[in-house]
Design a protein around this motif. Structure first.
Motif, mmCIF file in Angstrom:
data_model
loop_
_atom_site.group_PDB
_atom_site.id
_atom_site.type_symbol
_atom_site.label_atom_id
_atom_site.label_comp_id
_atom_site.label_asym_id
_atom_site.label_seq_id
_atom_site.Cartn_x
_atom_site.Cartn_y
_atom_site.Cartn_z
ATOM 1 N N VAL A 96 -31.313 28.358 -6.605
ATOM 2 C CA VAL A 96 -30.813 29.676 -6.984
ATOM 3 C C VAL A 96 -30.456 29.638 -8.467
ATOM 4 O O VAL A 96 -29.764 28.720 -8.925
ATOM 5 C CB VAL A 96 -29.575 30.087 -6.145
ATOM 6 C CG1 VAL A 96 -29.029 31.427 -6.618
ATOM 7 C CG2 VAL A 96 -29.926 30.144 -4.668
ATOM 8 N N ILE A 97 -30.925 30.637 -9.202
ATOM 9 C CA ILE A 97 -30.611 30.790 -10.621
ATOM 10 C C ILE A 97 -29.852 32.103 -10.752
ATOM 11 O O ILE A 97 -30.350 33.153 -10.338
ATOM 12 C CB ILE A 97 -31.892 30.817 -11.474
ATOM 13 C CG1 ILE A 97 -32.672 29.523 -11.262
ATOM 14 C CG2 ILE A 97 -31.559 31.035 -12.948
ATOM 15 C CD1 ILE A 97 -34.066 29.546 -11.808
ATOM 16 N N GLU A 98 -28.643 32.029 -11.326
ATOM 17 C CA GLU A 98 -27.799 33.218 -11.471
ATOM 18 C C GLU A 98 -27.509 33.475 -12.951
ATOM 19 O O GLU A 98 -27.190 32.545 -13.689
ATOM 20 C CB GLU A 98 -26.478 33.028 -10.720
ATOM 21 C CG GLU A 98 -26.675 32.861 -9.233
ATOM 22 C CD GLU A 98 -25.404 32.471 -8.516
ATOM 23 O OE1 GLU A 98 -25.113 33.098 -7.482
ATOM 24 O OE2 GLU A 98 -24.703 31.537 -8.987
ATOM 25 N N PHE A 99 -27.618 34.719 -13.346
ATOM 26 C CA PHE A 99 -27.312 35.151 -14.701
ATOM 27 C C PHE A 99 -25.899 35.729 -14.674
ATOM 28 O O PHE A 99 -25.637 36.683 -13.932
ATOM 29 C CB PHE A 99 -28.318 36.207 -15.169
ATOM 30 C CG PHE A 99 -29.716 35.663 -15.296
ATOM 31 C CD1 PHE A 99 -30.191 35.243 -16.524
ATOM 32 C CD2 PHE A 99 -30.542 35.559 -14.185
ATOM 33 C CE1 PHE A 99 -31.477 34.720 -16.639
ATOM 34 C CE2 PHE A 99 -31.823 35.046 -14.293
ATOM 35 C CZ PHE A 99 -32.294 34.629 -15.520
ATOM 36 N N ASN A 105 -19.239 37.286 -13.716
ATOM 37 C CA ASN A 105 -19.882 38.163 -12.732
ATOM 38 C C ASN A 105 -21.383 37.920 -12.715
ATOM 39 O O ASN A 105 -22.005 37.732 -13.769
ATOM 40 C CB ASN A 105 -19.619 39.640 -13.069
ATOM 41 C CG ASN A 105 -18.147 39.970 -13.054
ATOM 42 O OD1 ASN A 105 -17.443 39.658 -12.102
ATOM 43 N ND2 ASN A 105 -17.679 40.588 -14.120
ATOM 44 N N ILE A 106 -21.969 37.955 -11.527
ATOM 45 C CA ILE A 106 -23.411 37.762 -11.380
ATOM 46 C C ILE A 106 -24.123 39.070 -11.722
ATOM 47 O O ILE A 106 -23.903 40.094 -11.079
ATOM 48 C CB ILE A 106 -23.770 37.314 -9.953
ATOM 49 C CG1 ILE A 106 -23.097 35.978 -9.637
ATOM 50 C CG2 ILE A 106 -25.284 37.206 -9.787
ATOM 51 C CD1 ILE A 106 -23.217 35.549 -8.191
ATOM 52 N N LEU A 107 -24.975 39.016 -12.753
ATOM 53 C CA LEU A 107 -25.744 40.184 -13.175
ATOM 54 C C LEU A 107 -27.104 40.238 -12.492
ATOM 55 O O LEU A 107 -27.652 41.321 -12.279
ATOM 56 C CB LEU A 107 -25.940 40.162 -14.694
ATOM 57 C CG LEU A 107 -24.671 40.119 -15.542
ATOM 58 C CD1 LEU A 107 -25.029 39.938 -17.012
ATOM 59 C CD2 LEU A 107 -23.865 41.387 -15.331
ATOM 60 N N LEU A 138 -30.151 40.741 -19.443
ATOM 61 C CA LEU A 138 -30.247 39.626 -20.378
ATOM 62 C C LEU A 138 -29.344 39.824 -21.590
ATOM 63 O O LEU A 138 -28.770 38.858 -22.094
ATOM 64 C CB LEU A 138 -31.693 39.425 -20.815
ATOM 65 C CG LEU A 138 -32.648 39.065 -19.679
ATOM 66 C CD1 LEU A 138 -34.067 38.943 -20.193
ATOM 67 C CD2 LEU A 138 -32.214 37.804 -18.974
ATOM 68 N N ARG A 139 -29.203 41.062 -22.038
ATOM 69 C CA ARG A 139 -28.320 41.333 -23.177
ATOM 70 C C ARG A 139 -26.882 40.929 -22.872
ATOM 71 O O ARG A 139 -26.141 40.545 -23.769
ATOM 72 C CB ARG A 139 -28.360 42.819 -23.529
ATOM 73 C CG ARG A 139 -29.604 43.248 -24.243
ATOM 74 C CD ARG A 139 -29.542 44.713 -24.609
ATOM 75 N NE ARG A 139 -30.701 45.097 -25.374
ATOM 76 C CZ ARG A 139 -31.373 46.210 -25.186
ATOM 77 N NH1 ARG A 139 -31.012 47.078 -24.258
ATOM 78 N NH2 ARG A 139 -32.425 46.480 -25.924
ATOM 79 N N ASN A 140 -26.480 41.027 -21.608
ATOM 80 C CA ASN A 140 -25.098 40.748 -21.224
ATOM 81 C C ASN A 140 -24.896 39.363 -20.614
ATOM 82 O O ASN A 140 -23.782 39.015 -20.231
ATOM 83 C CB ASN A 140 -24.602 41.825 -20.255
ATOM 84 C CG ASN A 140 -24.539 43.183 -20.921
ATOM 85 O OD1 ASN A 140 -23.999 43.321 -22.008
ATOM 86 N ND2 ASN A 140 -25.133 44.182 -20.290
ATOM 87 N N THR A 141 -25.952 38.582 -20.497
ATOM 88 C CA THR A 141 -25.841 37.236 -19.926
ATOM 89 C C THR A 141 -25.291 36.270 -20.963
ATOM 90 O O THR A 141 -25.790 36.201 -22.081
ATOM 91 C CB THR A 141 -27.213 36.748 -19.428
ATOM 92 O OG1 THR A 141 -27.640 37.589 -18.352
ATOM 93 C CG2 THR A 141 -27.146 35.311 -18.937
ATOM 94 N N THR A 142 -24.253 35.519 -20.570
ATOM 95 C CA THR A 142 -23.689 34.485 -21.446
ATOM 96 C C THR A 142 -23.850 33.089 -20.848
ATOM 97 O O THR A 142 -23.752 32.109 -21.557
ATOM 98 C CB THR A 142 -22.198 34.742 -21.728
ATOM 99 O OG1 THR A 142 -21.491 34.770 -20.493
ATOM 100 C CG2 THR A 142 -22.001 36.055 -22.473
ATOM 101 N N ASN A 143 -24.066 33.022 -19.528
ATOM 102 C CA ASN A 143 -24.250 31.737 -18.851
ATOM 103 C C ASN A 143 -25.314 31.880 -17.770
ATOM 104 O O ASN A 143 -25.480 32.958 -17.193
ATOM 105 C CB ASN A 143 -22.951 31.262 -18.187
ATOM 106 C CG ASN A 143 -21.905 30.874 -19.195
ATOM 107 O OD1 ASN A 143 -22.086 29.938 -19.952
ATOM 108 N ND2 ASN A 143 -20.802 31.604 -19.216
ATOM 109 N N ILE A 144 -25.982 30.767 -17.485
ATOM 110 C CA ILE A 144 -26.937 30.703 -16.379
ATOM 111 C C ILE A 144 -26.499 29.554 -15.477
ATOM 112 O O ILE A 144 -26.314 28.434 -15.952
ATOM 113 C CB ILE A 144 -28.374 30.471 -16.881
ATOM 114 C CG1 ILE A 144 -28.818 31.635 -17.765
ATOM 115 C CG2 ILE A 144 -29.328 30.291 -15.705
ATOM 116 C CD1 ILE A 144 -30.186 31.435 -18.414
#
Length: 178
Positions: A96-99, A105-107, A138-144
């Motif tokens: 599982v890959i979560e942005f 929060n999971i986007l 993607l613009r709001n993703t800071t961690n994966i």
């Protein structure tokens, strides 16, 4: 007689090929390069998976700063993330890959269930922007966050010389520079 015909030809070419140059065309210029980069590379061998037992064998959060710069975030138009998963272990596995945003929060997420060896190379392309998921993810993703789960047993051994699970991902994004 040759001189007047050459002069006439020269004058004809000079006036027939001359056209006013429109320097305002620069305002209509659009520059939209595609930028490609790898994102993730995760590998785990079968011994590590067996030591963890059944259930979770991998859980890691990575910093993702690709869109932290306003220059990039404001100019990204669309893109594609490509995932490749290769499993040469004797176990079916789940990945599982979560942005995640800055608050955790999971986007968005991508889930993979990969059969045991001999499993074909799994490849998935996910579009963002035009015709795909929202580019704001993607613009709001800071961690994966990447997690792996052993869906089989904790004792079997593959006949491969170096059995492992490999996850690779890369991205190609189109940016508007002008």
């Amino acid at each position: 007689m040759k001189k007047p015909s050459l002069l006439f030809l020269f004058l004809f070419l000079l006036y027939s090929c001359a056209e006013e140059t429109d320097f305002d065309q620069f305002d209509d210029l659009s520059i939209e390069p595609t930028v490609a980069s790898s994102i993730l590379y995760v590998e785990s061998d079968e011994d590590t998976i067996n030591l963890a037992g059944t259930g979770g064998f991998y859980d890691q959060t990575f910093t993702f700063e690709a869109f932290n710069e306003a220059f990039v975030s404001e100019r990204v138009l669309d893109g594609t993330i490509t995932y490749e998963v290769e499993n040469t272990t004797s176990k079916p596995l789940g990945i599982v890959i979560e942005f995640l945003d800055a608050d955790g929060n999971i986007l968005d997420s991508e889930s993979f269930v990969i059969p045991q060896d001999p499993a074909p190379l799994l490849e998935r392309q996910v579009a963002y922007g035009q015709g795909g998921k929202s580019i704001d993810i993607l613009r709001n993703t800071t961690n994966i966050r990447v997690s792996g789960e052993n869906l089989g047993d904790a004792t079997s051994q593959s006949s491969q010389s170096e059995p492992k699970i490999i996850l690779r991902s890369s991205a190609a994004f189109r940016l508007r520079l002008r």
